[in-house]
Motif scaffolding. Structure first.
Motif, PDB file in Angstrom:
ATOM      1  N   ALA A 150      -8.202  16.308   0.454  1.00 28.13           N
ATOM      2  CA  ALA A 150      -6.866  16.047   0.245  1.00 28.13           C
ATOM      3  C   ALA A 150      -6.028  14.799   0.866  1.00 28.13           C
ATOM      4  O   ALA A 150      -5.308  14.090   0.401  1.00 28.13           O
ATOM      5  N   GLY A 151      -6.289  14.584   1.991  1.00 27.44           N
ATOM      6  CA  GLY A 151      -5.944  13.584   2.879  1.00 27.44           C
ATOM      7  C   GLY A 151      -6.475  12.390   2.249  1.00 27.44           C
ATOM      8  O   GLY A 151      -5.501  11.302   2.426  1.00 27.44           O
ATOM      9  N   GLN A 152      -7.561  12.249   2.041  1.00 23.98           N
ATOM     10  CA  GLN A 152      -8.248  10.831   1.584  1.00 23.98           C
ATOM     11  C   GLN A 152      -7.497  10.451   0.169  1.00 23.98           C
ATOM     12  O   GLN A 152      -7.336   9.589   0.002  1.00 23.98           O
ATOM     13  N   ARG A 153      -7.327  11.711  -0.512  1.00 26.06           N
ATOM     14  CA  ARG A 153      -6.653  11.320  -1.828  1.00 26.06           C
ATOM     15  C   ARG A 153      -5.373  10.666  -1.651  1.00 26.06           C
ATOM     16  O   ARG A 153      -4.880   9.892  -2.239  1.00 26.06           O
ATOM     17  N   TYR A 154      -4.611  11.344  -0.758  1.00 28.71           N
ATOM     18  CA  TYR A 154      -3.358  10.849  -0.420  1.00 28.71           C
ATOM     19  C   TYR A 154      -3.334   9.396  -0.035  1.00 28.71           C
ATOM     20  O   TYR A 154      -2.431   8.622  -0.502  1.00 28.71           O
ATOM     21  N   MET A 155      -4.170   9.141   1.085  1.00 26.62           N
ATOM     22  CA  MET A 155      -4.073   7.746   1.595  1.00 26.62           C
ATOM     23  C   MET A 155      -4.482   6.900   0.421  1.00 26.62           C
ATOM     24  O   MET A 155      -4.139   5.415   0.612  1.00 26.62           O
TER      25      MET A 155
END
Length: 221
Positions: free
Chosen positions: A164-169
């Motif tokens: 989820a964090g990678q998608r956000y970044m």
């Protein structure tokens, strides 16, 4: 009767698809029902036959996305020709492709970060992936890929949050960043922290054995 039912099914699917495009671009609050109608080429009467409100339409998009998450997970969990960690890599690789190319899944990601749909995070795609990761971690421990002291619950929670964090970044930074390579990097960091030396040696020699292919996702239908 069968022809009418098929026409109704196609109309409903077209409205959901058009709504996904609109929610993905504009978010929920700013989404326009008129633009959804234009994109679907459906009449206003047809739309209100299938959906009572914009919220009901948004929830139909969410439900359709969840079905795609579940279908992806079930298909990969059923692979008996691959080791658990290779299954995990293939599954996450497919989800990265879907987040890049599948407008339904893209819309789900956009909707669940809005206040109207915060609660849907608890049943959304991230939770489905986290549970699948836990299941595969249990298998990986049993097959000697992860250490015996590896905690499948922590593994599942951590990898789901990392994705989820990678998608956000990627959304935040843009600039042509490759979501597939970001997902792969996140997976490798978590796996290598819990892997057995035997698995690590094989992985460094041969890499991942499973990758997703865009043409196999059926996004043109």
């Amino acid at each position: 009767m069968a022809r009418q039912q098929e026409r109704a099914r196609r109309t409903r699917a077209a409205i959901i698809r058009s709504a996904a495009v609109e929610f993905g671009k504009s978010g929920y609050a700013a989404a326009s029902l008129n633009r959804i109608l234009e994109g679907s080429r459906a009449t206003k009467g047809a739309m209100y036959f299938h959906f009572d409100s914009k919220e009901e339409l948004a929830r139909a998009v969410l439900e359709t996305a969840v079905e795609r998450y579940r279908s992806t997970v079930e298909r990969w969990l059923g692979r008996t020709d691959l080791s658990p960690l290779d299954v995990l890599h293939g599954m996450f690789d497919e989800m990265a492709l879907r987040l890049e190319h599948d407008i339904i899944v893209q819309a789900e990601y956009r909707l669940i970060i809005e206040p109207d749909f915060y609660r849907d995070v608890q049943t959304g795609g991230g939770q489905i992936l986290g549970r699948a990761a836990k299941t595969l971690a249990v298998r990986a421990v049993e097959q000697g890929q992860l250490r015996a002291d590896a905690d499948p619950d922590r593994f599942g929670r951590t990898i789901a949050a990392a994705l989820a964090g990678q998608r956000y970044m990627v959304d935040l930074l843009g600039g042509g960043l490759d979501l597939r390579s970001r997902f792969e990097e996140a997976l490798e960091v978590v796996v290598e922290a819990m892997a057995t030396p035997e698995w690590d040696a094989k992985f460094r020699a041969h890499g991942w054995r499973a990758h997703a292919r865009l043409e196999e996702l059926g996004l043109g239908s």
